[in-house]
Motif scaffolding. Structure first.
Motif, PDB file in Angstrom:
ATOM      1  N   THR A   1       0.840  -1.193   0.000  1.00  0.00           N
ATOM      2  CA  THR A   1       0.000   0.000   0.000  1.00  0.00           C
ATOM      3  C   THR A   1       0.881   1.251   0.000  1.00  0.00           C
ATOM      4  OG1 THR A   1      -1.505  -1.289   1.348  1.00  0.00           O
ATOM      5  CG2 THR A   1      -1.928   1.082   1.242  1.00  0.00           C
TER       6      THR A   1
ATOM      7  N   THR B   1       5.125  -0.408  10.085  1.00  0.00           N
ATOM      8  CA  THR B   1       4.422   0.022  11.311  1.00  0.00           C
ATOM      9  C   THR B   1       5.015  -0.645  12.558  1.00  0.00           C
ATOM     10  OG1 THR B   1       2.484   0.496   9.974  1.00  0.00           O
ATOM     11  CG2 THR B   1       2.093   0.295  12.314  1.00  0.00           C
TER      12      THR B   1
ATOM     13  N   GLN C   1       2.332 -12.529   2.508  1.00  0.00           N
ATOM     14  CA  GLN C   1       3.463 -11.642   2.811  1.00  0.00           C
ATOM     15  C   GLN C   1       4.002 -11.827   4.231  1.00  0.00           C
ATOM     16  OE1 GLN C   1       3.360  -7.377   3.124  1.00  0.00           O
ATOM     17  NE2 GLN C   1       1.150  -7.332   3.052  1.00  0.00           N
TER      18      GLN C   1
ATOM     19  N   GLY D   1      -1.060   1.141   9.528  1.00  0.00           N
ATOM     20  CA  GLY D   1      -0.367   2.435   9.554  1.00  0.00           C
ATOM     21  C   GLY D   1      -1.263   3.553   9.045  1.00  0.00           C
TER      22      GLY D   1
ATOM     23  N   LEU E   1       3.149  -5.761   9.985  1.00  0.00           N
ATOM     24  CA  LEU E   1       2.378  -4.530  10.208  1.00  0.00           C
ATOM     25  C   LEU E   1       2.688  -3.537   9.097  1.00  0.00           C
ATOM     26  CD1 LEU E   1       3.445  -4.541  13.910  1.00  0.00           C
ATOM     27  CD2 LEU E   1       1.058  -4.631  13.261  1.00  0.00           C
TER      28      LEU E   1
ATOM     29  N   ARG F   1      -4.820  -1.397   0.570  1.00  0.00           N
ATOM     30  CA  ARG F   1      -4.903  -2.584   1.430  1.00  0.00           C
ATOM     31  C   ARG F   1      -4.143  -3.783   0.836  1.00  0.00           C
ATOM     32  NH1 ARG F   1      -9.843  -0.399   1.418  1.00  0.00           N
ATOM     33  NH2 ARG F   1     -10.332   0.833   3.256  1.00  0.00           N
TER      34      ARG F   1
ATOM     35  N   ALA G   1       1.163  -0.621   5.859  1.00  0.00           N
ATOM     36  CA  ALA G   1       0.454   0.652   5.782  1.00  0.00           C
ATOM     37  C   ALA G   1      -1.048   0.428   5.653  1.00  0.00           C
ATOM     38  CB  ALA G   1       0.955   1.444   4.593  1.00  0.00           C
ATOM     39  N   GLY G   2      -1.433  -0.593   4.869  1.00  0.00           N
ATOM     40  CA  GLY G   2      -2.855  -0.821   4.629  1.00  0.00           C
ATOM     41  C   GLY G   2      -3.365  -2.128   5.202  1.00  0.00           C
ATOM     42  N   THR G   3      -2.444  -2.997   5.611  1.00  0.00           N
ATOM     43  CA  THR G   3      -2.869  -4.311   6.112  1.00  0.00           C
ATOM     44  C   THR G   3      -2.043  -4.718   7.329  1.00  0.00           C
ATOM     45  OG1 THR G   3      -1.245  -5.514   4.785  1.00  0.00           O
ATOM     46  CG2 THR G   3      -3.396  -5.148   3.764  1.00  0.00           C
TER      47      THR G   3
ATOM     48  N   GLY H   1       7.388  -5.213   8.947  1.00  0.00           N
ATOM     49  CA  GLY H   1       6.585  -4.173   8.272  1.00  0.00           C
ATOM     50  C   GLY H   1       6.913  -2.807   8.869  1.00  0.00           C
TER      51      GLY H   1
ATOM     52  N   GLU I   1       1.288  11.424   8.515  1.00  0.00           N
ATOM     53  CA  GLU I   1       2.264  10.319   8.594  1.00  0.00           C
ATOM     54  C   GLU I   1       3.566  10.812   9.233  1.00  0.00           C
ATOM     55  OE1 GLU I   1       3.807   8.744   4.871  1.00  0.00           O
ATOM     56  OE2 GLU I   1       3.919   6.742   5.761  1.00  0.00           O
TER      57      GLU I   1
ATOM     58  N   LYS J   1       3.156  11.036  12.937  1.00  0.00           N
ATOM     59  CA  LYS J   1       3.219   9.673  13.517  1.00  0.00           C
ATOM     60  C   LYS J   1       4.658   9.199  13.662  1.00  0.00           C
ATOM     61  CE  LYS J   1       2.598   6.318  10.627  1.00  0.00           C
ATOM     62  NZ  LYS J   1       1.946   5.454   9.627  1.00  0.00           N
ATOM     63  N   MET J   2       5.440   9.394  12.588  1.00  0.00           N
ATOM     64  CA  MET J   2       6.826   8.904  12.610  1.00  0.00           C
ATOM     65  C   MET J   2       7.703   9.712  13.562  1.00  0.00           C
ATOM     66  SD  MET J   2       7.640   8.222   8.673  1.00  0.00           S
ATOM     67  CE  MET J   2       7.060   6.848   7.754  1.00  0.00           C
TER      68      MET J   2
HETATM   69  N1  LIG Z   1       9.322   5.035  12.141  1.00  0.00           N
HETATM   70  C1  LIG Z   1       8.046   4.747  11.867  1.00  0.00           C
HETATM   71  N2  LIG Z   1       7.101   4.901  12.809  1.00  0.00           N
HETATM   72  C2  LIG Z   1       5.813   4.624  12.548  1.00  0.00           C
HETATM   73  N3  LIG Z   1       5.363   4.166  11.370  1.00  0.00           N
HETATM   74  C3  LIG Z   1       6.273   3.997  10.393  1.00  0.00           C
HETATM   75  C4  LIG Z   1       7.654   4.269  10.587  1.00  0.00           C
HETATM   76  N4  LIG Z   1       8.301   3.992   9.418  1.00  0.00           N
HETATM   77  C5  LIG Z   1       7.364   3.582   8.548  1.00  0.00           C
HETATM   78  N5  LIG Z   1       6.146   3.572   9.122  1.00  0.00           N
HETATM   79  C6  LIG Z   1       4.858   3.227   8.497  1.00  0.00           C
HETATM   80  O1  LIG Z   1       4.985   1.967   7.889  1.00  0.00           O
HETATM   81  C7  LIG Z   1       4.043   1.873   6.823  1.00  0.00           C
HETATM   82  C8  LIG Z   1       4.760   1.326   5.598  1.00  0.00           C
HETATM   83  O2  LIG Z   1       5.172   0.030   5.918  1.00  0.00           O
HETATM   84  P1  LIG Z   1       5.311  -1.081   4.795  1.00  0.00           P
HETATM   85  O3  LIG Z   1       6.249  -0.626   3.744  1.00  0.00           O
HETATM   86  O4  LIG Z   1       5.633  -2.360   5.492  1.00  0.00           O
HETATM   87  O5  LIG Z   1       3.828  -1.113   4.218  1.00  0.00           O
HETATM   88  P2  LIG Z   1       3.354  -1.723   2.849  1.00  0.00           P
HETATM   89  O6  LIG Z   1       4.031  -3.028   2.627  1.00  0.00           O
HETATM   90  O7  LIG Z   1       3.528  -0.736   1.769  1.00  0.00           O
HETATM   91  O8  LIG Z   1       1.792  -1.899   3.133  1.00  0.00           O
HETATM   92  P3  LIG Z   1       0.875  -3.207   3.121  1.00  0.00           P
HETATM   93  O9  LIG Z   1       1.756  -4.408   3.283  1.00  0.00           O
HETATM   94  O10 LIG Z   1      -0.059  -3.009   4.259  1.00  0.00           O
HETATM   95  O11 LIG Z   1       0.179  -3.177   1.809  1.00  0.00           O
HETATM   96  C9  LIG Z   1       3.493   3.284   6.595  1.00  0.00           C
HETATM   97  O12 LIG Z   1       2.191   3.386   7.166  1.00  0.00           O
HETATM   98  C10 LIG Z   1       4.491   4.151   7.357  1.00  0.00           C
HETATM   99  O13 LIG Z   1       3.893   5.346   7.827  1.00  0.00           O
END
Ligand SMILES: Nc1ncnc2c1ncn2[C@@H]1O[C@H](COP(=O)(O)OP(=O)(O)OP(=O)(O)O)[C@@H](O)[C@H]1O
Ligand SMILES: [Mg+2]
Length: 323
Positions: A11, A283, A129, A177, A152, A66, A154-156, A281, A202, A205-206
């Protein structure tokens, strides 16, 4: 013999792993398209920089929602451009491995197969995944031994219980996330009368997001638009305000992990108690989340070494297994 290419369409982030080359693309799942000509202007980091900052002539799209393609053509274009960037013209000589979220539907799988066809790939494989992330986080999947992995994103949120390399329990959670970002947006709008974009939420949050109350209540100055005056406005937001936005959401996560444990056979549950839980992940990087899960579930929790890339790193090992 055909080579394997692994594609983790996230996501938030897309990873591409090519057998023999390694990770060739690891950038945001964003594409900027010229509306008139339909030509691709940018993908990845450069496209992400354009979010909320362009005219109507440019469509900046996040085609993955998602964990699955929500828009087919932009997804295909995104992958094609990403492959072009690393010198791969077509996938005629490749088999594709797609990482998939736990709750993927047959229709969503069909969409991924159609994408593989459009890219000219040979055969298409799918794997959960969280299982790939489990491989990529250095977990040893011993025959008949139990493991619990939580990815954990962004969308799942994908929760799996495995015995060896077989998935026994496969659960999703509403926690994610993006859900946290939306809660921060809502809070700023309702309580502080400030409109901000999703990238700012975002960033908050970070920067100061935390699952636990921190003794040091840090402040962050945030710029947005005042709802009443419609003019640019600054507010200071504190760690504890953000924590209050996050708290009800983390309860959803704990409920989902507990649901997975309830479905876990007792012998496997006993292995998990001994070996602990692994989280991966992006999150999983949220401050205090590892400790919070550990305290709430009362089982040791380990953070995967390179949590954002775990799934992609696991593809390498997985490809060897399916050959
Ligand atoms: N230091 C941090 N603190 C909090 N959240 C973070 C941090 N670094 C990254 N994230 C969050 O992690 C998420 C991205 O993670 P990831 O790349 O694993 O997701 P993705 O694989 O793209 O999504 P999905 O697997 O859900 O489709 C985003 O929501 C981002 O805001
Ligand atoms: Mg992911």
């Amino acid at each position: 013999m055909k080579k394997f290419i692994g594609i983790d369409l996230g996501t938030s982030n897309t990873f591409i792993y090519v057998e023999g080359k390694g990770i060739v693309f690891a950038e945001p799942s964003v594409i900027a398209i010229d509306v008139k000509s339909s030509s691709v202007l940018e993908v990845g980091y450069l496209a992400a920089k354009m979010i909320g900052r362009t005219s109507e002539e440019i469509d900046v799209i996040k085609p993955i929602q998602r964990g699955v393609p929500a828009r087919m053509n932009p997804t295909i274009k995104l992958i094609k451009e990403a492959l072009k960037k690393c010198g791969i013209k077509n996938l005629n000589n490749y088999n594709i491995l797609f990482s998939t979220p736990s709750g993927i539907t047959p229709i969503e799988k069909k969409a991924l197969s159609e994408i593989a066809d459009a890219l000219g790939a040979n055969e298409v494989y799918f794997e959960n995944q969280a299982l790939l992330a489990c491989y990529g986080s250095g977990t040893t999947l011993k025959e008949n031994r139990g493991n619990l992995h939580v990815n954990l994103g962004a969308g799942t949120t994908n929760i799996i219980v495995t015995s060896g390399n077989r998935i026994l329990v496969n659960k999703t959670s509403l926690f994610s996330g993006n859900l946290i970002d939306e809660a921060i947006l809502r809070y700023l709008r309702k309580q502080r009368h400030l409109l901000v974009g999703s990238k700012t939420a975002e960033y908050i949050k970070m920067k100061i997001g935390s699952v636990e109350f921190t003794p040091e209540n840090r402040l962050l100055e945030v710029t947005g638009r005042d709802i009443l005056s419609s003019l640019p406005h600054n507010v200071n937001i504190s760690t504890n305000e953000v924590k209050n936005c996050i708290a009800p959401l983390t309860e959803l996560l704990i409920d989902s992990i507990n649901d997975a444990l309830v479905l876990t056979p007792p012998e496997i549950a006993s292995d998990i108690t001994e070996t602990g839980i692994v989280i991966s992940g992006g999150t999983a990087l949220l401050a205090g989340i590892r400790e919070y899960i550990e305290k709430s579930i009362n089982i040791a929790v380990r953070l995967a070494p390179d949590p954002v890339a775990s799934c992609c790193n696991g593809m390498k090992q997985y490809m060897k297994l399916i050959k």
